[in-house]
Design a protein around this motif. Structure first.
Motif, PDB file in Angstrom:
ATOM      1  N   MET A  37      65.471  29.642  55.297  1.00 57.07           N
ATOM      2  CA  MET A  37      65.069  30.748  56.389  1.00 57.07           C
ATOM      3  C   MET A  37      63.353  30.810  56.539  1.00 57.07           C
ATOM      4  SD  MET A  37      66.136  34.754  55.920  1.00 57.07           S
ATOM      5  CE  MET A  37      64.883  34.969  54.395  1.00 57.07           C
ATOM      6  N   LEU A  38      62.834  30.734  55.319  1.00 57.72           N
ATOM      7  CA  LEU A  38      61.321  30.654  55.425  1.00 57.72           C
ATOM      8  C   LEU A  38      60.725  29.302  56.152  1.00 57.72           C
ATOM      9  CD1 LEU A  38      60.067  31.760  51.809  1.00 57.72           C
ATOM     10  CD2 LEU A  38      60.335  33.094  53.994  1.00 57.72           C
ATOM     11  N   ALA A  39      61.491  28.365  55.957  1.00 62.00           N
ATOM     12  CA  ALA A  39      61.090  27.032  56.828  1.00 62.00           C
ATOM     13  C   ALA A  39      61.387  27.223  58.154  1.00 62.00           C
ATOM     14  CB  ALA A  39      61.817  25.981  56.544  1.00 62.00           C
ATOM     15  N   ASP A  40      62.509  27.778  58.841  1.00 58.91           N
ATOM     16  CA  ASP A  40      62.511  28.110  60.085  1.00 58.91           C
ATOM     17  C   ASP A  40      61.590  29.117  60.604  1.00 58.91           C
ATOM     18  OD1 ASP A  40      64.943  26.562  60.290  1.00 58.91           O
ATOM     19  OD2 ASP A  40      66.417  28.189  59.643  1.00 58.91           O
ATOM     20  N   PHE A  41      61.132  30.139  59.951  1.00 62.08           N
ATOM     21  CA  PHE A  41      60.200  31.105  60.387  1.00 62.08           C
ATOM     22  C   PHE A  41      58.676  30.132  60.398  1.00 62.08           C
ATOM     23  CE2 PHE A  41      62.527  34.916  58.713  1.00 62.08           C
ATOM     24  CZ  PHE A  41      63.377  34.889  59.597  1.00 62.08           C
ATOM     25  N   GLY A  42      58.523  29.388  59.699  1.00 59.85           N
ATOM     26  CA  GLY A  42      57.212  28.643  59.533  1.00 59.85           C
ATOM     27  C   GLY A  42      56.416  29.152  58.376  1.00 59.85           C
ATOM     28  N   TRP A  43      56.913  29.703  57.559  1.00 65.04           N
ATOM     29  CA  TRP A  43      56.319  30.651  56.452  1.00 65.04           C
ATOM     30  C   TRP A  43      56.043  29.540  55.083  1.00 65.04           C
ATOM     31  CZ3 TRP A  43      58.490  36.131  56.592  1.00 65.04           C
ATOM     32  CH2 TRP A  43      58.113  36.716  57.809  1.00 65.04           C
ATOM     33  N   VAL A  44      56.397  28.554  55.215  1.00 67.51           N
ATOM     34  CA  VAL A  44      56.376  27.748  53.962  1.00 67.51           C
ATOM     35  C   VAL A  44      54.944  27.214  53.706  1.00 67.51           C
ATOM     36  CG1 VAL A  44      57.176  25.597  52.851  1.00 67.51           C
ATOM     37  CG2 VAL A  44      58.510  26.745  54.077  1.00 67.51           C
ATOM     38  N   ASN A  45      54.206  27.543  52.637  1.00 63.97           N
ATOM     39  CA  ASN A  45      52.927  27.141  52.190  1.00 63.97           C
ATOM     40  C   ASN A  45      51.899  28.233  52.682  1.00 63.97           C
ATOM     41  OD1 ASN A  45      51.210  25.390  50.901  1.00 63.97           O
ATOM     42  ND2 ASN A  45      50.414  24.650  52.697  1.00 63.97           N
ATOM     43  N   THR A  46      52.563  29.440  52.898  1.00 61.49           N
ATOM     44  CA  THR A  46      51.752  30.409  53.362  1.00 61.49           C
ATOM     45  C   THR A  46      51.593  31.423  52.176  1.00 61.49           C
ATOM     46  OG1 THR A  46      53.463  31.526  54.428  1.00 61.49           O
ATOM     47  CG2 THR A  46      51.958  29.877  55.818  1.00 61.49           C
TER      48      THR A  46
END
Length: 297
Positions: free
Chosen positions: A149-158
């Motif tokens: 889910m976080l990868a879909d949101f673009g929130w990985v490494n944030t």
């Protein structure tokens, strides 16, 4: 005359009571409990002592058998090697994530716990049961769908990818809900009769009463976030986003088959300082929260 005689005898009675109370202070059970507490304290403190002393030992001494209990030739080479890494950046990342998460968890948990404890609405018991069930769910079970889910949101490494998933901590909601139940309902009704709005009621009356529980929750949240190695290992992709525990564990070794335990101990000692400081800051509120919860059930 009788009263004067009574006054003259009173110091003697008080003195006898004080002597008897002193005699009762060191009973065999109290001596045994004090001895066991002392042993337990030494057992729990020893790993920290070993880390701190190991941070000032060279590699051969740190891994020597039999061990050197105290560094006879202390060195700062481990600390110099440690600070060759971006240690300040890792420390800053850890503080940002842990402090923001601590504040957010305390705010969300206190509001949710108060609503579940003092407001009546359909499905309240079902929601609370879901929180209880979530407490029994291991984090590893939800890590894969959470990462997707976080990868879909673009929130990985944030930062927000590391902070937001932990805000709705089920244990925090449970703790605040149980503590909110001890607040007298008459106090809330009196505030409403005086024309107090919900926001003002919560901020000026409820939150001060929840201060002991918030202190305990702040300590739990900060330590859990600071030591959340597994989630940070999955979510972090760059060296600049690493936290202090993650960065210390990822430091390069001296060679392919040799780990520099002195440097690792120096990093572990540095990483433990903020947790000790947070506990000392919130110690009074933490103690009040635990004791009040024990008395009130």
């Amino acid at each position: 005359m009788t009263s004067n005689a009574h006054l003259q005898r009173q110091p003697t009675i008080i003195r006898h009571k004080s002597k008897s109370s002193l005699k009762r202070e060191w009973t065999p059970m109290k001596v045994l409990s004090t001895f066991l507490l002392l042993i337990s304290t030494l057992v729990f403190i020893f790993p920290f002592y070993w880390i701190v002393t190991g941070a000032f030992k060279i590699q051969t001494v740190a891994t020597a058998i039999p061990p050197e209990w105290f560094p006879l030739k202390p060195t700062v080479s481990n600390w110099l090697e440690l600070f060759k890494n971006p240690i300040w950046r890792w420390t800053l990342n850890s503080f940002i994530i842990s402090i923001v998460e601590m504040i957010a968890v305390c705010l969300v948990s206190s509001t949710a716990g108060y609503v579940l404890a003092k407001k009546v609405f359909p499905g309240r018991q079902i929601i609370f049961t879901m929180f209880i069930a979530a407490m029994a769910l291991p984090k590893q079970v939800i890590l894969v769908p959470l990462f997707t889910m976080l990868a879909d949101f673009g929130w990985v490494n944030t930062y927000h990818g590391l902070i937001l998933p932990a805000i709705g901590w089920p244990f925090g909601v449970f703790l605040m809900k149980q503590f909110s139940q001890t607040i007298p309902g008459e106090l809330i009704e009196a505030a409403k009769m005086d024309g107090c709005s919900e926001i003002r009621l919560f901020s000026t009356i409820i939150l001060p009463l929840l201060k002991p529980a918030l202190g305990a929750l702040a300590i739990f949240t900060f330590i859990a976030s600071w030591n959340d190695y597994f989630s940070q290992l999955i979510m972090v992709r760059s060296t600049s986003m690493m936290t202090l525990p993650l960065g210390v564990s990822m430091m390069t070794t001296q060679s392919e088959f040799l780990t520099n335990y002195g440097v690792l101990m120096a990093g572990a000692a540095l990483a433990s300082v903020p947790m000790i400081a947070i506990f000392l800051i919130f110690q009074k509120a933490f103690t009040q929260g635990i004791t009040m919860g024990a008395v009130k059930g």
